[in-house]
Design an enzyme around this catalytic site. Structure first.
Site, PDB file in Angstrom:
ATOM      1  N   ALA A 107     -49.207   5.045 -47.116  1.00 45.05           N
ATOM      2  CA  ALA A 107     -48.976   4.033 -48.149  1.00 45.05           C
ATOM      3  C   ALA A 107     -50.126   4.032 -49.155  1.00 45.05           C
ATOM      4  CB  ALA A 107     -48.833   2.659 -47.518  1.00 45.05           C
TER       5      ALA A 107
ATOM      6  N   GLY B 278     -47.939   6.139 -43.155  1.00 45.42           N
ATOM      7  CA  GLY B 278     -46.578   6.262 -43.657  1.00 45.42           C
ATOM      8  C   GLY B 278     -46.133   7.697 -43.840  1.00 45.42           C
TER       9      GLY B 278
ATOM     10  N   GLU C 292     -44.861   8.553 -40.566  1.00 44.09           N
ATOM     11  CA  GLU C 292     -43.613   7.812 -40.365  1.00 44.09           C
ATOM     12  C   GLU C 292     -42.457   8.484 -41.099  1.00 44.09           C
ATOM     13  OE1 GLU C 292     -44.681   3.195 -39.569  1.00 44.09           O
ATOM     14  OE2 GLU C 292     -45.347   3.966 -41.515  1.00 44.09           O
TER      15      GLU C 292
ATOM     16  N   GLU D 237     -52.997   3.210 -38.803  1.00 51.41           N
ATOM     17  CA  GLU D 237     -53.011   1.884 -39.425  1.00 51.41           C
ATOM     18  C   GLU D 237     -54.000   0.924 -38.766  1.00 51.41           C
ATOM     19  OE1 GLU D 237     -48.955   3.570 -40.502  1.00 51.41           O
ATOM     20  OE2 GLU D 237     -50.376   3.678 -38.832  1.00 51.41           O
TER      21      GLU D 237
END
Length: 297
Positions: free
Chosen positions: A98, A143, A146, A167
């Site tokens: 992110a 992310g 992910e 994270e």
């Protein structure tokens, strides 16, 4: 569950060709942050989504997420797409996760909305009707991993692909599917260890754990994982596309339920395949001792 399965099995919906192999959304500088390319010739049927946001190492910001969602919405209706590859146009990185610099400027309410969109993006990738492959030649963190976990298959460069759900080292927790897809991939205990510690893995380590399907030695161009992903896609191309798609539905839906329900889902998928021309072609090719010519009907 039955309602969702019915939607997933709706193969008779009208298809529409992707009108533009690019994206209409653009970043601040006016350049698209992704490029979509349909390969031709013997590679026809393979489509690539190239993430290209070099200044931010392909970090998932609002524009990149919007462009990915737009591309997926068009591609999922294009039956010419038999395999979809996610790759990077930025050397040394797949996706850095992110965009935390962008997120710093958001209010708490805006953060919640953005994370929901990010989670929605990963769900769209996971639900894409054709097989998807993540080609990780560089960093895939937070992310970025992910996104790769939402793909069906993953290929990584043995040393240059560094991945992890990091994270917790930033005061966060995975919020785009990582807490759900990692344990389904590796098992609960190992997933907890990796998330609790924020540990980073090389491509070779990830393959040893079963996180990626293949790891390959990196080449001078820095795109060895992409080339291996292309080879993998090429293996899928000759197979009956409807059978492949239904096999994906049966596996994905079946993994979420008990085995008896999973067998029922498999039966529903099998029944959908019986009336296809490809099934008849497969039987004829076997009888006539020739390669089948599947057309996706």
């Amino acid at each position: 569950m039955l309602r969702a399965l019915t939607r997933a099995l709706r193969l008779t919906r009208p298809w529409r060709r992707l009108q533009a192999r690019g994206c209409a959304s653009h970043g601040a500088a006016g350049d698209p942050e992704i490029q979509v390319r349909a390969l031709a010739g013997p590679h026809r049927g393979i489509t690539e989504i190239l993430m290209n946001r070099p200044r931010a190492r392909n970090a998932l910001g609002n524009v990149l997420v919007s462009e990915l969602l737009e591309a997926l919405a068009q591609l999922q209706e294009d039956r010419q797409v038999r395999v979809l590859i996610f790759r990077s146009g930025v050397k040394g990185v797949f996706c850095a996760g992110a965009d935390l610099k962008e997120r710093e400027q958001m209010s708490e309410a805006e953060v919640g909305v953005f994370v929901q969109r990010l989670r929605g993006l990963m769900n769209e990738i996971a639900a894409f009707p054709a097989p998807t492959i993540a080609a990780m030649d560089g960093f895939a963190l937070g992310g970025g991993l992910e996104l790769a976990l939402a793909c069906d298959l993953r290929v990584a460069a043995a040393s240059s692909a560094i991945m992890g759900l990091i994270e917790t080292t930033r005061g966060l927790l995975p919020g785009a599917g990582g807490t759900q897809r990692l344990p389904r991939c590796l098992g609960v205990a190992l997933a907890k260890e990796l998330i609790f510690t924020g540990r980073r893995l090389s491509g070779a380590q990830a393959q040893a754990l079963g996180l990626v399907n293949h790891s390959v030695a990196q080449n001078e161009e820095g795109n060895a994982a992409y080339h291996r992903a292309r080879e993998l896609a090429q293996e899928i191309l000759p197979q009956a596309p409807i059978a492949v798609r239904l096999g994906k539905v049966a596996i994905d839906r079946g993994m979420e339920v008990d085995i008896a329900s999973g067998m029922a889902i498999e039966g529903m998928c099998y029944a959908q395949n019986i009336p296809t021309r490809d099934r008849l072609e497969g039987m004829a090719a076997f009888r006539e001792k020739r390669p089948p010519r599947f057309v996706g009907e």
